[in-house]
Design a protein around this motif. Sequence first.
Motif, PDB file in Angstrom:
ATOM      1  N   ASP A  93       7.017  -5.649 -10.384  1.00 34.74           N
ATOM      2  CA  ASP A  93       8.092  -4.695 -10.087  1.00 34.74           C
ATOM      3  C   ASP A  93       7.967  -3.431 -10.935  1.00 34.74           C
ATOM      4  OD1 ASP A  93       9.231  -6.306  -8.206  1.00 34.74           O
ATOM      5  OD2 ASP A  93      10.771  -7.142  -9.543  1.00 34.74           O
ATOM      6  N   GLU A  97       1.275   1.716  -6.005  1.00 27.30           N
ATOM      7  CA  GLU A  97       2.468   1.030  -5.508  1.00 27.30           C
ATOM      8  C   GLU A  97       2.157   0.110  -4.331  1.00 27.30           C
ATOM      9  OE1 GLU A  97       5.637   3.654  -4.399  1.00 27.30           O
ATOM     10  OE2 GLU A  97       7.020   1.993  -3.932  1.00 27.30           O
ATOM     11  N   ASP A  98       1.293   0.566  -3.452  1.00 27.83           N
ATOM     12  CA  ASP A  98       0.963  -0.242  -2.284  1.00 27.83           C
ATOM     13  C   ASP A  98       0.328  -1.572  -2.701  1.00 27.83           C
ATOM     14  OD1 ASP A  98       0.447  -0.692   0.579  1.00 27.83           O
ATOM     15  OD2 ASP A  98      -1.656  -0.484  -0.019  1.00 27.83           O
ATOM     16  N   LYS A 156       3.028  -3.911  -4.175  1.00 28.20           N
ATOM     17  CA  LYS A 156       3.911  -4.543  -3.186  1.00 28.20           C
ATOM     18  C   LYS A 156       3.198  -5.630  -2.387  1.00 28.20           C
ATOM     19  CE  LYS A 156       7.452  -1.072  -2.763  1.00 28.20           C
ATOM     20  NZ  LYS A 156       8.102  -0.029  -1.950  1.00 28.20           N
ATOM     21  N   ARG A 162       4.089  -9.685  -2.580  1.00 25.19           N
ATOM     22  CA  ARG A 162       4.450 -10.452  -1.374  1.00 25.19           C
ATOM     23  C   ARG A 162       3.606 -11.726  -1.293  1.00 25.19           C
ATOM     24  NH1 ARG A 162       5.281  -5.859   1.849  1.00 25.19           N
ATOM     25  NH2 ARG A 162       3.039  -5.852   2.191  1.00 25.19           N
TER      26      ARG A 162
END
Lengths: 87, 87, 87, 87
Positions: C28, D3-4, D7, D11
Amino acid sequence: MPEDSRKRAARRLAIARGHLESIRLSLDKDDVYCVDVLRQIKAVQGALDGAATVILRGHLEAHVATAATRGDEKERVDELMEVLKYV
Amino acid sequence: MPEDSRKRAARRLAIARGHLESIRLSLDKDDVYCVDVLRQIKAVQGALDGAATVILRGHLEAHVATAATRGDEKERVDELMEVLKYV
Amino acid sequence: MPEDSRKRAARRLAIARGHLESIRLSLDKDDVYCVDVLRQIKAVQGALDGAATVILRGHLEAHVATAATRGDEKERVDELMEVLKYV
Amino acid sequence: MPEDSRKRAARRLAIARGHLESIRLSLDKDDVYCVDVLRQIKAVQGALDGAATVILRGHLEAHVATAATRGDEKERVDELMEVLKYV
């Protein structure tokens, strides 16, 4: 490939080949023990890993870490990601 | 080791040795590409895995699956757990 | 599966799950460093290997080493060869 | 980390954690079959490999392929060689 990498990798491959030949010959004897052969094969794989490590380091230094100076980052990263499955 | 396993494994090792020798020779050329050599080394490692699989199966059939009929389960399992780190 | 193996494996999986959750939370933060995350993931994989080792040993003792006393050697060896690709 | 990558990796780790929890619960039942658990653990390891691959690619693009433009090639290559043992 940098000359130093080539020579060091070639030397390791020559050792691995000699080891492999002695394992193959040991299989001519019918009392060879399976577990000993498995251990020997693993040792050869370790030697091949060593050769691959030498080559990979030369590749990273010569081609990958310099990619942005040539503008071929995408090609070099794609190729490396693919080849890392092979190391 | 069962004769069939020995012969099949020896054949695979002979092929791997020939492949290894051709990789070693390719390293004499200064324009050999690192990534190609890494792929070739991986192919040899696959061949060695194949030989190890043949030997392991023979070992399981001849020595492990029959352990309780001889009473050496503990020795065979300990040995196998140790050698599996090598496969 | 032997009760002792089940309990020990379950304990290791619980630890791995907790570790995995903390890695996920670390993602995060936008300043998390890639290399640290790769190291943490590897640690979890080591814990999973540990759980698999416990289960495999229980399986060898309970089902494989005793196969010849039941006459299901072929099934147990085939199954084990297949699952070893998974360990 | 880009960031990609963060994330996508997060997941995958969330999915792996859920899968791990269901394996752990299956170990409460005394008739769970060893081989099924080994297969499930391997599936989780595959998911973790997937997360590591996403992170590694982001790392190569952001930090390694650009190293020569910053002059930290040696640090990035040393670090990468070390972390590749972890992937």
